[in-house]
Design an enzyme around this catalytic site. Structure first.
Site, mmCIF file in Angstrom:
data_model
loop_
_atom_site.group_PDB
_atom_site.id
_atom_site.type_symbol
_atom_site.label_atom_id
_atom_site.label_comp_id
_atom_site.label_asym_id
_atom_site.label_seq_id
_atom_site.Cartn_x
_atom_site.Cartn_y
_atom_site.Cartn_z
ATOM 1 N NE ARG A 118 -4.327 -2.156 1.764
ATOM 2 C CZ ARG A 118 -3.425 -3.155 2.696
ATOM 3 N NH1 ARG A 118 -3.262 -3.021 3.594
ATOM 4 N NH2 ARG A 118 -4.926 -3.775 2.761
ATOM 5 C CE LYS A 139 -1.651 13.603 -14.440
ATOM 6 N NZ LYS A 139 -2.068 13.950 -15.770
ATOM 7 C CD GLU A 181 5.083 16.619 -22.695
ATOM 8 O OE1 GLU A 181 4.881 17.532 -21.617
ATOM 9 O OE2 GLU A 181 4.952 15.729 -22.668
ATOM 10 C CE LYS A 222 3.711 17.369 -14.735
ATOM 11 N NZ LYS A 222 3.988 16.299 -15.459
ATOM 12 C CD GLU A 232 -4.845 15.662 -15.542
ATOM 13 O OE1 GLU A 232 -4.079 14.375 -15.202
ATOM 14 O OE2 GLU A 232 -5.803 15.845 -16.795
ATOM 15 N NE ARG A 236 -0.957 16.517 -12.940
ATOM 16 C CZ ARG A 236 -0.556 15.823 -12.198
ATOM 17 N NH1 ARG A 236 -0.710 15.745 -10.807
ATOM 18 N NH2 ARG A 236 0.564 15.287 -12.245
ATOM 19 C CG ASN A 240 -3.922 16.251 -20.516
ATOM 20 O OD1 ASN A 240 -2.028 15.858 -19.885
ATOM 21 N ND2 ASN A 240 -4.555 16.597 -19.539
ATOM 22 C CG HIS A 243 -0.123 15.935 -23.791
ATOM 23 N ND1 HIS A 243 0.603 17.044 -24.235
ATOM 24 C CD2 HIS A 243 0.885 14.583 -22.762
ATOM 25 C CE1 HIS A 243 2.140 16.537 -23.809
ATOM 26 N NE2 HIS A 243 1.943 15.489 -23.049
ATOM 27 C CG HIS A 247 -2.219 10.673 -24.415
ATOM 28 N ND1 HIS A 247 -2.405 11.632 -23.411
ATOM 29 C CD2 HIS A 247 -0.669 10.316 -23.994
ATOM 30 C CE1 HIS A 247 -1.212 11.598 -22.561
ATOM 31 N NE2 HIS A 247 -1.057 11.154 -23.001
ATOM 32 C CG HIS A 260 4.781 11.428 -24.783
ATOM 33 N ND1 HIS A 260 3.756 11.519 -24.615
ATOM 34 C CD2 HIS A 260 5.333 12.499 -23.545
ATOM 35 C CE1 HIS A 260 3.403 12.308 -24.081
ATOM 36 N NE2 HIS A 260 4.024 13.377 -23.124
#
Lengths: 358, 358
Positions: A118, A139, A181, A222, A232, A236, A240, A243, A247, A260
């Site tokens: 956990r 993330k 980025e 960031k 998000e 946030r 993106n 993106h 993506h 990417h």
């Protein structure tokens, strides 16, 4: 040495950026650990594992798990194997996982750390430019065949130790991927920073001070965003920018066919065109296009139909109730989110593909 | 209808306990959901899925994923299959997962919810007595062949909807299993509550009011502990009273051979004996033994050596740096944790096994 402290809902951690960190890791560990598992990939392992192991406290028991380099390692199988490795060492609740590598390793090792017993401590030791983005913000995730990062957590590290020396030996496409980025952080923050970035020539060796400056500013952008909206639900989403289409391109081509950042670069061009047409924004499309082209970014879209790409965007986890939401710019530094109907999006994308192809 | 509000580090949620909830679920949902996935097991599915589906808002799209009943479903394979189900529905970030079943379903469905798109809402709808314990506190997990709950998160639900009507049709061993955790809550909280519990006769139908009272007090004990220490760095460990040996018995026998609570019952007897011998505590060993025996708890230990069981305890995720830590009682309502050397633990366990066997 530059240090930036980031505050999350559950902890506070430092990002160190500078030269010579990798030879002195033990000076940067936030506490003592008796048991450490380094997770890295085949390429980074060859380059840095020995150095990292030698720079850890002598009294710690250290082991190393190596996964194949490339996005394909962000799989349920590799994830489970790493958990088994952790059990076999065995790591306990006070042990540490070190993510040594690029964004793939950070995401994978971070998700292992987040879910082993956990949640145990982990530290990011990024070795790519792209990881200036992924190592901050908490993330962590693995992929599902149906989509990228669909399985994951929000789980901040205990520290990010970013050694600039590791960035000079990167392959060209990794430099391009990372700098996309950086450019994105320019677009969503301010004009001067963006202008500064678009002066850099990626086909030559980048000056260490220039790169450090670009990266620490990107991390600051960031950090400011994620501190305000960790999960998000709100701003946030601005991260993106580029993106949504990015993506979709990545997953339509299959991960690994295009980097990417290269996919995001095309996505940013599209987001600019959509911003111009939907919001009437004035944005430096030409300047970005020329910089990308001069720096050898692949700018031809895959031979997929606009409809196929739109379908893919709808599967993206950012889309709510299956309407695509894009990040647009009113101007540089002023991002907003906008829901766009399938029909409109398909039209916009068809036009963009025609323009890019010509 | 009894309502208890629980505060976690990330949210606040209500636990409703009472009769007739299952027929009116939509009245208890904390917000509107357009997309709902019910995760349940083969046995509970037969009994309640139809009723639950009918009691959800008509406008919601509802689907059902069914896993085989039993602890073996807390596997990486089932977990991944459920994520695939969620993607295929498709659930988005504002969707809901309902965990309909006992502790196994709560743990499994909760871990799916915790990691699907980095976390979506879920609601616990417990159908066992044991789940009064597991549905509160935010622990979600799956098992690894090397140990129980080794892969998981802390992830609180948005609500717990606990319909007492579902508890009367439970098999005897499930009633025993659940009541062992009720007894544990008695031991770590106060004498009057414990005495009250040990008056109940599990071999007869338990009065609804008595059971509601026992369960809501147990939930209150648990809530008070986890509100003070969500991540188990400190007093949350007290909830593991009886669990050190209990978990070892479960995993040595193979999950499913003995219920969780039945194993914990033996573990509590052992923890009492250790408390007496290490702390000089005065505790009602005989009263507990007789109540367990009268209520047909299995009280013979598996034909394993004490050394084997101690090895298993050392693998438990609560053990730090491989020294076993047990929860002991100074007196009823006064738990403490104590590290015990392998040698001492083996001796204590050998004596206990001899006593239990005679």
């Amino acid at each position: 040495m530059h240090k930036q402290t980031i505050t999350t809902s559950t902890n506070q951690y430092d990002v160190f950026i500078g030269k010579g960190i990798l030879g002195n890791l033990k000076d940067y560990l936030p506490k003592e650990y008796r048991n450490i598992l380094i997770i890295t990939d085949t390429i980074v392992n060859e380059l840095y594992t020995e150095k990292v192991v030698a720079s850890l406290p002598e009294e710690a028991k250290v082991s190393v798990s190596i996964v194949p380099s490339g996005e394909a390692s962000k799989s349920i199988e590799q994830y489970y194997q790493l958990l088994t490795d952790a059990i076999q060492q065995p790591l306990d609740r006070k042990s540490l996982i070190i993510a040594l590598g690029g964004g793939m390793i950070g995401d994978l090792a971070g998700f292992v750390a987040a879910t082993y017993m956990r949640g145990i401590d982990f530290i990011q030791v990024p070795t790519t430019i792209l990881a200036h983005d992924s190592s901050v913000g908490g993330k962590v995730a693995i992929n599902h065949p149906e989509g990228k990062n669909l399985i994951g957590n929000f789980y901040p590290p205990q520290a990010v130790l970013y050694d600039i020396d590791t960035l000079h030996s990167l392959p060209d496409k990794e430099i391009r991927s990372g700098y996309a980025e950086v450019v994105k952080h320019g677009f969503i923050s301010n004009h001067a920073y963006l202008e500064d970035i678009l002066k850099v020539n990626l086909t030559e060796t980048i000056d260490s001070n220039v790169m450090t400056d670009h990266l620490q500013k990107g991390i600051a952008v960031k950090a400011q965003v994620v501190e305000q909206d960790e999960k998000e639900s709100n701003i946030r989403k601005f991260l993106n920018f580029g993106h949504t289409l990015g993506h979709a391109i990545e997953s339509e081509l299959g991960y690994g066919k295009i980097t990417h950042g290269e996919a995001v670069a095309i996505g940013m061009l599209f987001a600019i065109r959509v911003s111009e047409q939907m919001l009437g924004s004035k944005l430096p499309y030409e300047a970005l296009y020329n910089w990308l082209s001069d720096n050898h970014y692949p700018l031809d879209l895959p031979s997929k139909s606009a409809a196929q790409l739109v379908e893919r965007m709808k599967k993206d986890k950012k889309s709510e109730n299956a309407t695509v939401q894009m990040v647009l710019l009113r101007e540089i530094g002023e991002p907003i989110t906008e829901n766009i109907s399938d029909q409109k999006l398909t039209n916009l994308l068809e036009n963009f593909m025609r323009e890019l192809g010509s």
